[in-house]
Design an enzyme around this catalytic site. Structure first.
Site, PDB file in Angstrom:
ATOM      1  N   ASP A  12      -6.325 -41.156 -13.561  1.00  0.00           N
ATOM      2  CA  ASP A  12      -6.354 -42.545 -14.261  1.00  0.00           C
ATOM      3  C   ASP A  12      -7.411 -43.263 -14.510  1.00  0.00           C
ATOM      4  OD1 ASP A  12      -5.585 -45.208 -14.971  1.00  0.00           O
ATOM      5  OD2 ASP A  12      -4.911 -45.886 -13.054  1.00  0.00           O
ATOM      6  N   ASN A  14      -7.955 -46.023 -16.387  1.00  0.00           N
ATOM      7  CA  ASN A  14      -8.064 -47.574 -16.881  1.00  0.00           C
ATOM      8  C   ASN A  14      -7.447 -48.367 -15.806  1.00  0.00           C
ATOM      9  OD1 ASN A  14      -5.515 -47.219 -17.380  1.00  0.00           O
ATOM     10  ND2 ASN A  14      -5.570 -47.782 -19.546  1.00  0.00           N
ATOM     11  N   ASP A  16      -4.286 -48.540 -14.915  1.00  0.00           N
ATOM     12  CA  ASP A  16      -2.786 -48.938 -15.055  1.00  0.00           C
ATOM     13  C   ASP A  16      -2.044 -47.890 -14.009  1.00  0.00           C
ATOM     14  OD1 ASP A  16      -2.925 -46.623 -16.337  1.00  0.00           O
ATOM     15  OD2 ASP A  16      -2.117 -47.504 -18.375  1.00  0.00           O
ATOM     16  N   ASP A  20      -4.874 -40.430 -17.968  1.00  0.00           N
ATOM     17  CA  ASP A  20      -5.232 -40.697 -19.140  1.00  0.00           C
ATOM     18  C   ASP A  20      -6.298 -39.738 -19.532  1.00  0.00           C
ATOM     19  OD1 ASP A  20      -7.317 -42.242 -17.842  1.00  0.00           O
ATOM     20  OD2 ASP A  20      -5.906 -43.874 -18.313  1.00  0.00           O
ATOM     21  N   ASP A 184       5.735 -24.471 -27.958  1.00  0.00           N
ATOM     22  CA  ASP A 184       7.115 -24.803 -27.121  1.00  0.00           C
ATOM     23  C   ASP A 184       8.198 -24.039 -27.689  1.00  0.00           C
ATOM     24  OD1 ASP A 184       8.283 -26.093 -25.087  1.00  0.00           O
ATOM     25  OD2 ASP A 184       9.425 -27.049 -26.416  1.00  0.00           O
ATOM     26  N   GLU A 229       5.783 -19.575 -25.649  1.00  0.00           N
ATOM     27  CA  GLU A 229       6.588 -19.712 -24.691  1.00  0.00           C
ATOM     28  C   GLU A 229       7.935 -19.298 -25.069  1.00  0.00           C
ATOM     29  OE1 GLU A 229       9.374 -22.422 -22.041  1.00  0.00           O
ATOM     30  OE2 GLU A 229       9.070 -22.757 -24.012  1.00  0.00           O
TER      31      GLU A 229
HETATM   32  C1  ACG Z   1      10.461 -25.455 -22.816  1.00  0.00           C
HETATM   33  C2  ACG Z   1       9.484 -26.675 -21.962  1.00  0.00           C
HETATM   34  C3  ACG Z   1      10.359 -27.573 -21.365  1.00  0.00           C
HETATM   35  C4  ACG Z   1      11.024 -28.387 -22.384  1.00  0.00           C
HETATM   36  C5  ACG Z   1      11.323 -27.570 -23.564  1.00  0.00           C
HETATM   37  C6  ACG Z   1      11.953 -28.193 -24.428  1.00  0.00           C
HETATM   38  C7  ACG Z   1      11.221 -26.190 -23.833  1.00  0.00           C
HETATM   39  O1  ACG Z   1       8.730 -25.633 -21.012  1.00  0.00           O
HETATM   40  O2  ACG Z   1       9.819 -28.326 -20.270  1.00  0.00           O
HETATM   41  O3  ACG Z   1      11.901 -29.277 -21.865  1.00  0.00           O
HETATM   42  O4  ACG Z   1      10.934 -28.838 -25.442  1.00  0.00           O
HETATM   43  C8  ACG Z   1      14.697 -22.577 -22.098  1.00  0.00           C
HETATM   44  C9  ACG Z   1      13.938 -22.442 -23.248  1.00  0.00           C
HETATM   45  C10 ACG Z   1      12.577 -22.988 -23.055  1.00  0.00           C
HETATM   46  C11 ACG Z   1      12.553 -24.357 -22.317  1.00  0.00           C
HETATM   47  C12 ACG Z   1      13.538 -23.993 -21.090  1.00  0.00           C
HETATM   48  C13 ACG Z   1      13.254 -25.631 -20.298  1.00  0.00           C
HETATM   49  N1  ACG Z   1      11.257 -24.684 -21.697  1.00  0.00           N
HETATM   50  O5  ACG Z   1      13.968 -21.469 -23.910  1.00  0.00           O
HETATM   51  O6  ACG Z   1      11.844 -23.072 -24.323  1.00  0.00           O
HETATM   52  O7  ACG Z   1      14.396 -23.897 -21.398  1.00  0.00           O
HETATM   53  C14 ACG Z   1      17.004 -18.560 -19.098  1.00  0.00           C
HETATM   54  C15 ACG Z   1      16.981 -18.853 -20.801  1.00  0.00           C
HETATM   55  C16 ACG Z   1      15.785 -19.441 -21.250  1.00  0.00           C
HETATM   56  C17 ACG Z   1      15.661 -20.847 -20.542  1.00  0.00           C
HETATM   57  C18 ACG Z   1      15.739 -20.676 -18.967  1.00  0.00           C
HETATM   58  C19 ACG Z   1      15.813 -21.995 -18.456  1.00  0.00           C
HETATM   59  O8  ACG Z   1      16.756 -17.369 -21.413  1.00  0.00           O
HETATM   60  O9  ACG Z   1      15.766 -19.556 -22.674  1.00  0.00           O
HETATM   61  O10 ACG Z   1      14.660 -21.504 -21.041  1.00  0.00           O
HETATM   62  O11 ACG Z   1      16.892 -19.880 -18.624  1.00  0.00           O
HETATM   63  O12 ACG Z   1      16.227 -21.891 -17.270  1.00  0.00           O
HETATM   64  C20 ACG Z   1      15.493 -14.434 -16.331  1.00  0.00           C
HETATM   65  C21 ACG Z   1      15.840 -14.235 -17.985  1.00  0.00           C
HETATM   66  C22 ACG Z   1      15.780 -15.361 -18.547  1.00  0.00           C
HETATM   67  C23 ACG Z   1      16.334 -16.647 -18.345  1.00  0.00           C
HETATM   68  C24 ACG Z   1      15.702 -16.699 -16.793  1.00  0.00           C
HETATM   69  C25 ACG Z   1      16.246 -17.774 -15.951  1.00  0.00           C
HETATM   70  O13 ACG Z   1      14.330 -14.426 -16.341  1.00  0.00           O
HETATM   71  O14 ACG Z   1      15.206 -13.160 -18.484  1.00  0.00           O
HETATM   72  O15 ACG Z   1      16.173 -15.299 -20.131  1.00  0.00           O
HETATM   73  O16 ACG Z   1      15.969 -17.770 -19.069  1.00  0.00           O
HETATM   74  O17 ACG Z   1      16.146 -15.423 -15.887  1.00  0.00           O
HETATM   75  O18 ACG Z   1      17.669 -18.037 -15.933  1.00  0.00           O
HETATM   76  C26 ACG Z   1      11.594 -30.530 -21.747  1.00  0.00           C
HETATM   77  C27 ACG Z   1      12.226 -31.300 -20.656  1.00  0.00           C
HETATM   78  C28 ACG Z   1      13.773 -31.104 -20.734  1.00  0.00           C
HETATM   79  C29 ACG Z   1      14.353 -31.989 -22.072  1.00  0.00           C
HETATM   80  C30 ACG Z   1      13.664 -31.352 -23.200  1.00  0.00           C
HETATM   81  C31 ACG Z   1      13.752 -31.989 -24.507  1.00  0.00           C
HETATM   82  O19 ACG Z   1      11.700 -30.571 -19.559  1.00  0.00           O
HETATM   83  O20 ACG Z   1      14.297 -32.045 -19.697  1.00  0.00           O
HETATM   84  O21 ACG Z   1      15.546 -31.938 -22.263  1.00  0.00           O
HETATM   85  O22 ACG Z   1      12.037 -31.154 -22.801  1.00  0.00           O
END
Ligand code: ACG
Length: 478
Positions: A12, A14, A16, A20, A184, A229
């Protein structure tokens, strides 16, 4: 090596209580000293949400983080220290408070086309790909597609004017001074089939989209860095990563943690062979973004059930692998935090600079739930203690810094001898053997000449060298 930084919790500037740009700028030396070469800045665009992934204006910074001038100063100072900075850009959706969305609800063009409105009642049956959550939200009588929930209606890239709009967004942030982007939710741009009315990834359309966006960035800034990602299996990650240059290796993160947590050397060997299989060849079309944790996961010490020796071992295995390492803020202190899909604040807690929880720069935007003051976990406390978790992580980071050749190295051999996993890695006219002991007991190393410890302990007994339990060492032979 990149540091994943959550600005709100870092420093931080400033008073608050909220991290930042000014505060983070003051800590750039700290990051450079750790051996960090780049920063992945979690979303800092204007957004009402604590995580910042739901944007209300793609052309301004969140005012709680400072002004655009503060950001430019932060970037300029980072560049002076040779630190690259990439921006996390959520292009898949907006906040429901975004002006575009409000105009879309009013039926105004072109915004109406920039979101997906329900055209067929059958579509309401669609469920999210991986967990069966519903994907449509009713906003005052109108149903809109919202894959990540009501707080983030999806943008609809069927509209070509939206592609143009997003190119302007990319141009803007490159002109501000970012070195690139962490894109993302890259596999979600087209993830709903209009023909079938179900959630279904359209990988080839997504790839065409990203090809155009990255080409646009490169036309402005040829050396732009992109990280995608795509949280999915290796084959899917492969499809995308070639376009971006760096792709996060999610399977490796999971497998590496599991094999260390369960002390299973066989699983580690199997996983490295599969998850890093492109590093067994000398030619690669992209680099792997290797990591153990990020903001969507439990922190490392929590994932290891509080076992710090196992956490350190996982870190030394990771940081002796080829690829581009990503390091989540606070992991150097051994901060704790368990991920919960519905309330993921626990692993975003304030970085603990001071032992009593207060002091210049300390952020206080949320209470410390897991990482309490007076727990010996602060940087202040750990810096003063030889052999503290921080000092040991620092030594592993130092090892990586001094062995930056590992980034592009090739794995030429991988085998297991009881609890010992042995890698032969070559690169830049170097040849090294790397040893990891996944067991608790020390093991004898045969035919070793010059050994350097990465983490843990080495000993000598009756002329033989032993690698301590949960330890890692390297032997560079040329
Ligand atoms: C990104 C960011 C995350 C953000 C969003 C949305 C996207 O890092 O912080 O949430 O802007 C899915 C999406 C990713 C997403 C995550 C949170 N991350 O694909 O883009 O959700 C499975 C699915 C994945 C999934 C994952 C989640 O396939 O698609 O990711 O589960 O648990 C093995 C399998 C693999 C499997 C994993 C886990 O490895 O091979 O397929 O993945 O097991 O089971 C943010 C906030 C949220 C808000 C949003 C708007 O955090 O709360 O709602 O913004």
């Amino acid at each position: 090596m990149f540091y994943e930084l959550y600005l709100r919790s870092f420093c931080d500037g400033n008073g608050d209580g909220i991290g930042d740009f000014i505060g983070a700028e003051r800590k750039l030396d700290y990051l450079a000293d750790l051996g960090i070469e780049g920063i992945w800045l979690l979303p800092i665009l204007h957004s009402p949400s604590y995580h910042g992934y739901s944007v209300i204006d793609f052309f301004s910074v969140n005012p709680i983080y400072g002004t655009l001038k503060d950001l430019r100063n932060f970037l300029a100072s980072a560049h002076k220290l040779d630190l690259k900075v990439i921006l996390d850009l959520p292009m898949n959706h907006t906040s429901p408070n975004h002006e575009w969305f409000l105009k879309a609800l009013d039926g105004e063009k072109p915004y109406r086309d920039w979101y997906l409105f329900l055209k067929d009642e059958q579509w309401l049956k669609a469920r999210r790909h991986w967990d069966g959550e519903q994907v449509w939200t009713n906003y005052s009588g109108q149903w809109v597609y919202t894959l990540f929930g009501p707080g983030s209606p999806d943008l609809n890239y069927e509209s070509s004017s939206l592609w143009q709009q997003m190119k302007e967004v990319l141009t803007f942030w490159l002109s501000v001074g970012f070195d690139g982007f962490r894109f993302d939710a890259a596999k979600h741009i087209f993830d709903f089939s209009l023909e079938k009315g179900i959630c279904e990834y359209q990988h080839s359309r997504n790839i065409a989209f990203w090809k155009e966006m990255t080409a646009h960035c490169r036309s402005i800034s040829p050396n732009s860095i992109f990280v995608s990602e795509v949280w999915d299996d290796a084959q899917i990650v492969d499809l995308y990563s070639t376009i971006f240059g760096i792709g996060f290796n999610f399977p490796l993160a999971e497998d590496l943690k599991t094999s260390v947590a369960t002390r299973d050397p066989e699983l580690l060997v199997k996983s490295l062979r599969t998850d890093l299989n492109r590093y067994f060849r000398s030619k690669r079309s992209y680099e792997s973004g290797i990591f153990l944790t990020n903001h969507d996961m439990s922190r490392l010490v929590s994932a290891m059930d509080g076992d710090k020796e196992l956490s350190l071992l996982a870190m030394s295995v990771l940081l002796s692998l080829p690829g581009v390492p990503f390091f989540y803020y606070g992991e150097e202190l051994g901060m704790e935090g368990v991920y919960n899909a519905y309330f993921n604040e626990e692993q975003l807690e304030p970085f603990l600079w001071f032992e009593n929880g207060y002091g210049p720069g300390q952020t206080e935007w949320k209470a410390l739930g897991k990482n309490h003051p007076h727990s010996g976990r602060s940087l202040e406390a750990q810096k003063a203690v030889d052999g503290s978790y921080f000092e040991r992580i620092r030594a592993i980071l130092e090892f990586r810094k001094n062995n930056s050749w590992l980034r592009l190295a090739t794995i030429r051999g991988l085998r297991r001898r009881e609890n010992l996993v042995i890698l032969r890695v070559v690169g830049e006219s170097r040849n090294a053997f790397i040893y990891h002991n996944l067991g608790k007991k020390r093991v004898a190393l045969e035919d070793v000449s010059s050994l350097q410890i990465i983490n843990g302990s080495l000993s000598r007994y009756r002329g033989k060298r032993y690698l301590g339990g949960f330890s890692s060492a390297i032997e560079v032979t040329k």
